[in-house]
Write a protein that holds these residues in place. Structure first.
Motif, PDB file in Angstrom:
ATOM      1  N   ASP A   6      43.136 -39.826 -89.048  1.00 12.60           N
ATOM      2  CA  ASP A   6      43.207 -39.236 -90.372  1.00 12.60           C
ATOM      3  C   ASP A   6      41.796 -39.176 -90.956  1.00 12.60           C
ATOM      4  O   ASP A   6      41.037 -40.150 -90.851  1.00 12.60           O
ATOM      5  CB  ASP A   6      44.120 -40.092 -91.267  1.00 12.60           C
ATOM      6  CG  ASP A   6      44.329 -39.457 -92.621  1.00 12.60           C
ATOM      7  OD1 ASP A   6      45.196 -38.579 -92.738  1.00 12.60           O
ATOM      8  OD2 ASP A   6      43.611 -39.846 -93.566  1.00 12.60           O
ATOM      9  N   PRO A   7      41.418 -38.071 -91.597  1.00 12.34           N
ATOM     10  CA  PRO A   7      40.040 -37.924 -92.079  1.00 12.34           C
ATOM     11  C   PRO A   7      39.720 -38.692 -93.360  1.00 12.34           C
ATOM     12  O   PRO A   7      38.564 -38.738 -93.768  1.00 12.34           O
ATOM     13  CB  PRO A   7      39.928 -36.413 -92.338  1.00 12.34           C
ATOM     14  CG  PRO A   7      41.323 -36.003 -92.683  1.00 12.34           C
ATOM     15  CD  PRO A   7      42.218 -36.865 -91.819  1.00 12.34           C
ATOM     16  N   ASN A   8      40.710 -39.300 -93.993  1.00  7.44           N
ATOM     17  CA  ASN A   8      40.509 -39.938 -95.289  1.00  7.44           C
ATOM     18  C   ASN A   8      40.024 -41.374 -95.171  1.00  7.44           C
ATOM     19  O   ASN A   8      40.120 -41.997 -94.122  1.00  7.44           O
ATOM     20  CB  ASN A   8      41.816 -39.901 -96.085  1.00  7.44           C
ATOM     21  CG  ASN A   8      42.250 -38.486 -96.371  1.00  7.44           C
ATOM     22  OD1 ASN A   8      41.592 -37.774 -97.108  1.00  7.44           O
ATOM     23  ND2 ASN A   8      43.341 -38.057 -95.744  1.00  7.44           N
ATOM     24  N   ASN A 138      51.600 -33.505-104.863  1.00  5.38           N
ATOM     25  CA  ASN A 138      52.178 -33.913-106.156  1.00  5.38           C
ATOM     26  C   ASN A 138      51.094 -34.180-107.208  1.00  5.38           C
ATOM     27  O   ASN A 138      51.261 -35.030-108.074  1.00  5.38           O
ATOM     28  CB  ASN A 138      53.066 -35.148-106.011  1.00  5.38           C
ATOM     29  CG  ASN A 138      54.360 -34.843-105.293  1.00  5.38           C
ATOM     30  OD1 ASN A 138      54.688 -33.687-105.072  1.00  5.38           O
ATOM     31  ND2 ASN A 138      55.093 -35.860-104.950  1.00  5.38           N
ATOM     32  N   ASN A 139      49.973 -33.482-107.079  1.00  3.87           N
ATOM     33  CA  ASN A 139      48.851 -33.619-108.020  1.00  3.87           C
ATOM     34  C   ASN A 139      48.300 -35.031-108.097  1.00  3.87           C
ATOM     35  O   ASN A 139      47.764 -35.447-109.130  1.00  3.87           O
ATOM     36  CB  ASN A 139      49.265 -33.130-109.424  1.00  3.87           C
ATOM     37  CG  ASN A 139      49.573 -31.661-109.428  1.00  3.87           C
ATOM     38  OD1 ASN A 139      48.842 -30.877-108.837  1.00  3.87           O
ATOM     39  ND2 ASN A 139      50.664 -31.286-110.064  1.00  3.87           N
ATOM     40  N   ARG A 140      48.421 -35.790-107.017  1.00  2.00           N
ATOM     41  CA  ARG A 140      47.839 -37.141-106.967  1.00  2.00           C
ATOM     42  C   ARG A 140      46.558 -37.107-106.150  1.00  2.00           C
ATOM     43  O   ARG A 140      46.524 -36.552-105.062  1.00  2.00           O
ATOM     44  CB  ARG A 140      48.817 -38.120-106.322  1.00  2.00           C
ATOM     45  CG  ARG A 140      49.993 -38.460-107.195  1.00  2.00           C
ATOM     46  CD  ARG A 140      50.784 -39.571-106.562  1.00  2.00           C
ATOM     47  NE  ARG A 140      51.960 -39.879-107.344  1.00  2.00           N
ATOM     48  CZ  ARG A 140      53.017 -40.502-106.858  1.00  2.00           C
ATOM     49  NH1 ARG A 140      53.051 -40.882-105.600  1.00  2.00           N
ATOM     50  NH2 ARG A 140      54.048 -40.762-107.627  1.00  2.00           N
ATOM     51  N   PRO A 141      45.506 -37.751-106.660  1.00  2.00           N
ATOM     52  CA  PRO A 141      44.243 -37.733-105.917  1.00  2.00           C
ATOM     53  C   PRO A 141      44.283 -38.595-104.655  1.00  2.00           C
ATOM     54  O   PRO A 141      43.447 -38.428-103.772  1.00  2.00           O
ATOM     55  CB  PRO A 141      43.241 -38.298-106.923  1.00  2.00           C
ATOM     56  CG  PRO A 141      44.069 -39.149-107.839  1.00  2.00           C
ATOM     57  CD  PRO A 141      45.403 -38.477-107.929  1.00  2.00           C
ATOM     58  N   LEU A 142      45.223 -39.520-104.575  1.00  3.41           N
ATOM     59  CA  LEU A 142      45.348 -40.409-103.418  1.00  3.41           C
ATOM     60  C   LEU A 142      46.502 -39.966-102.525  1.00  3.41           C
ATOM     61  O   LEU A 142      47.460 -39.357-102.991  1.00  3.41           O
ATOM     62  CB  LEU A 142      45.595 -41.851-103.873  1.00  3.41           C
ATOM     63  CG  LEU A 142      44.589 -42.444-104.852  1.00  3.41           C
ATOM     64  CD1 LEU A 142      44.971 -43.877-105.186  1.00  3.41           C
ATOM     65  CD2 LEU A 142      43.173 -42.369-104.297  1.00  3.41           C
ATOM     66  N   GLY A 143      46.411 -40.320-101.253  1.00  2.07           N
ATOM     67  CA  GLY A 143      47.492 -40.061-100.311  1.00  2.07           C
ATOM     68  C   GLY A 143      48.125 -41.369 -99.887  1.00  2.07           C
ATOM     69  O   GLY A 143      47.535 -42.450-100.049  1.00  2.07           O
ATOM     70  N   VAL A 144      49.329 -41.263 -99.323  1.00  2.00           N
ATOM     71  CA  VAL A 144      50.041 -42.452 -98.858  1.00  2.00           C
ATOM     72  C   VAL A 144      50.871 -42.114 -97.636  1.00  2.00           C
ATOM     73  O   VAL A 144      51.431 -41.020 -97.529  1.00  2.00           O
ATOM     74  CB  VAL A 144      50.914 -43.060 -99.991  1.00  2.00           C
ATOM     75  CG1 VAL A 144      51.997 -42.085-100.435  1.00  2.00           C
ATOM     76  CG2 VAL A 144      51.513 -44.379 -99.574  1.00  2.00           C
ATOM     77  N   PHE A 145      50.908 -43.053 -96.705  1.00  4.34           N
ATOM     78  CA  PHE A 145      51.732 -42.961 -95.505  1.00  4.34           C
ATOM     79  C   PHE A 145      52.548 -44.244 -95.452  1.00  4.34           C
ATOM     80  O   PHE A 145      51.987 -45.339 -95.569  1.00  4.34           O
ATOM     81  CB  PHE A 145      50.854 -42.833 -94.256  1.00  4.34           C
ATOM     82  CG  PHE A 145      49.844 -41.723 -94.357  1.00  4.34           C
ATOM     83  CD1 PHE A 145      50.179 -40.435 -94.019  1.00  4.34           C
ATOM     84  CD2 PHE A 145      48.560 -41.974 -94.833  1.00  4.34           C
ATOM     85  CE1 PHE A 145      49.252 -39.402 -94.136  1.00  4.34           C
ATOM     86  CE2 PHE A 145      47.626 -40.957 -94.959  1.00  4.34           C
ATOM     87  CZ  PHE A 145      47.976 -39.662 -94.601  1.00  4.34           C
ATOM     88  N   SER A 146      53.870 -44.136 -95.312  1.00  2.00           N
ATOM     89  CA  SER A 146      54.702 -45.327 -95.399  1.00  2.00           C
ATOM     90  C   SER A 146      56.006 -45.125 -94.643  1.00  2.00           C
ATOM     91  O   SER A 146      56.516 -44.011 -94.555  1.00  2.00           O
ATOM     92  CB  SER A 146      55.013 -45.622 -96.875  1.00  2.00           C
ATOM     93  OG  SER A 146      55.713 -46.829 -97.012  1.00  2.00           O
ATOM     94  N   VAL A 189      45.227 -43.841 -99.068  1.00  2.22           N
ATOM     95  CA  VAL A 189      43.936 -43.269 -98.674  1.00  2.22           C
ATOM     96  C   VAL A 189      43.383 -42.390 -99.792  1.00  2.22           C
ATOM     97  O   VAL A 189      44.113 -41.957-100.681  1.00  2.22           O
ATOM     98  CB  VAL A 189      44.063 -42.433 -97.382  1.00  2.22           C
ATOM     99  CG1 VAL A 189      44.516 -43.303 -96.208  1.00  2.22           C
ATOM    100  CG2 VAL A 189      45.015 -41.248 -97.567  1.00  2.22           C
ATOM    101  N   LYS A 190      42.063 -42.139 -99.717  1.00  2.00           N
ATOM    102  CA  LYS A 190      41.433 -41.181-100.617  1.00  2.00           C
ATOM    103  C   LYS A 190      40.477 -40.337 -99.782  1.00  2.00           C
ATOM    104  O   LYS A 190      40.007 -40.768 -98.720  1.00  2.00           O
ATOM    105  CB  LYS A 190      40.702 -41.887-101.748  1.00  2.00           C
ATOM    106  CG  LYS A 190      39.453 -42.621-101.343  1.00  2.00           C
ATOM    107  CD  LYS A 190      38.712 -43.186-102.555  1.00  2.00           C
ATOM    108  CE  LYS A 190      37.416 -43.854-102.142  1.00  2.00           C
ATOM    109  NZ  LYS A 190      36.670 -44.364-103.300  1.00  2.00           N
TER     110      LYS A 190
END
Length: 193
Positions: A6-8, A138-146, A189-190
């Motif tokens: 992942d690039p983040n 969803n207009n969130r600056p951060l990402g999440v994988f769960s 991630v960011k």
């Protein structure tokens, strides 16, 4: 060819299980709980519990075993998820955290302080799935994988009293989910730079 990495930039890895209860099938929220088991973040490792419930007069209470981790979660992630939990002026009660069980039967998280005992329980889980939300969704600056284990049933117990209400079914993308999920193997991630 797709890249296997992942690039983040990784912000946090661990767990963020939650329970949201309602008396009317999700029209209104009666209780909300966010439980964190942080394995790594810039503030270290530790646990945090954020609670809003009629059992505590609908106030927000926060418990943790590493206040630096709690404050980092508030400033970085809870501010996006539920701003009432992100108020850094709220005190943090020192607590011990213990988990038992697994999603095939039931999972209980017990949070103990000098005066309180809180038990979060998830059971009757449906098929798990992996949530993948890149930064910007969803207009969130951060990402999440769960990995989500949605529970049809859950309860919040504080000092021997049980919060009213039940979780409700909801869709996440094309997957059936609920408002009470064990969210394990979670990484936030960011974007780099």
């Amino acid at each position: 060819m797709a890249q296997p990495v992942d690039p983040n930039e990784v912000l946090m890895t661990g767990e963020n299980s939650f329970i949201r209860l309602s008396l009317d099938g999700g029209q209104t929220l009666s209780s909300r709980v966010s439980h964190w088991r942080v394995l790594w973040c810039p503030a270290g490792a530790g646990h945090a519990l954020f609670v809003k419930s009629p059992l505590i007069d609908d106030n927000v209470q926060i418990y943790g075993d590493n206040i630096a981790v709690v404050r980092w979660l508030q400033a970085t992630i809870e501010t996006l998820l539920f701003p009432a939990f992100a108020d850094a002026k709220l005190p943090v009660t020192e607590a011990e955290f213990e988990r038992r069980g697994d999603p095939r039967s039931a999972v209980a998280e017990t949070i103990s302080t000098d005066v309180d005992r809180i038990v979060l329980t998830w059971y009757d889980c449906i098929e798990p799935f992996v949530l993948t939300m890149a930064p910007g969704m969803n207009n969130r600056p951060l990402g999440v994988f769960s990995t989500f284990f949605p529970a049809r049933s859950a309860q919040l117990e504080i000092a021997g009293r049980f919060a009213p209400g039940s979780p409700w079914m909801e869709m996440r993308g094309d997957r059936q989910s609920t408002t009470a999920c064990l969210a394990w193997s979670e990484t936030w991630v960011k974007p780099r730079g």
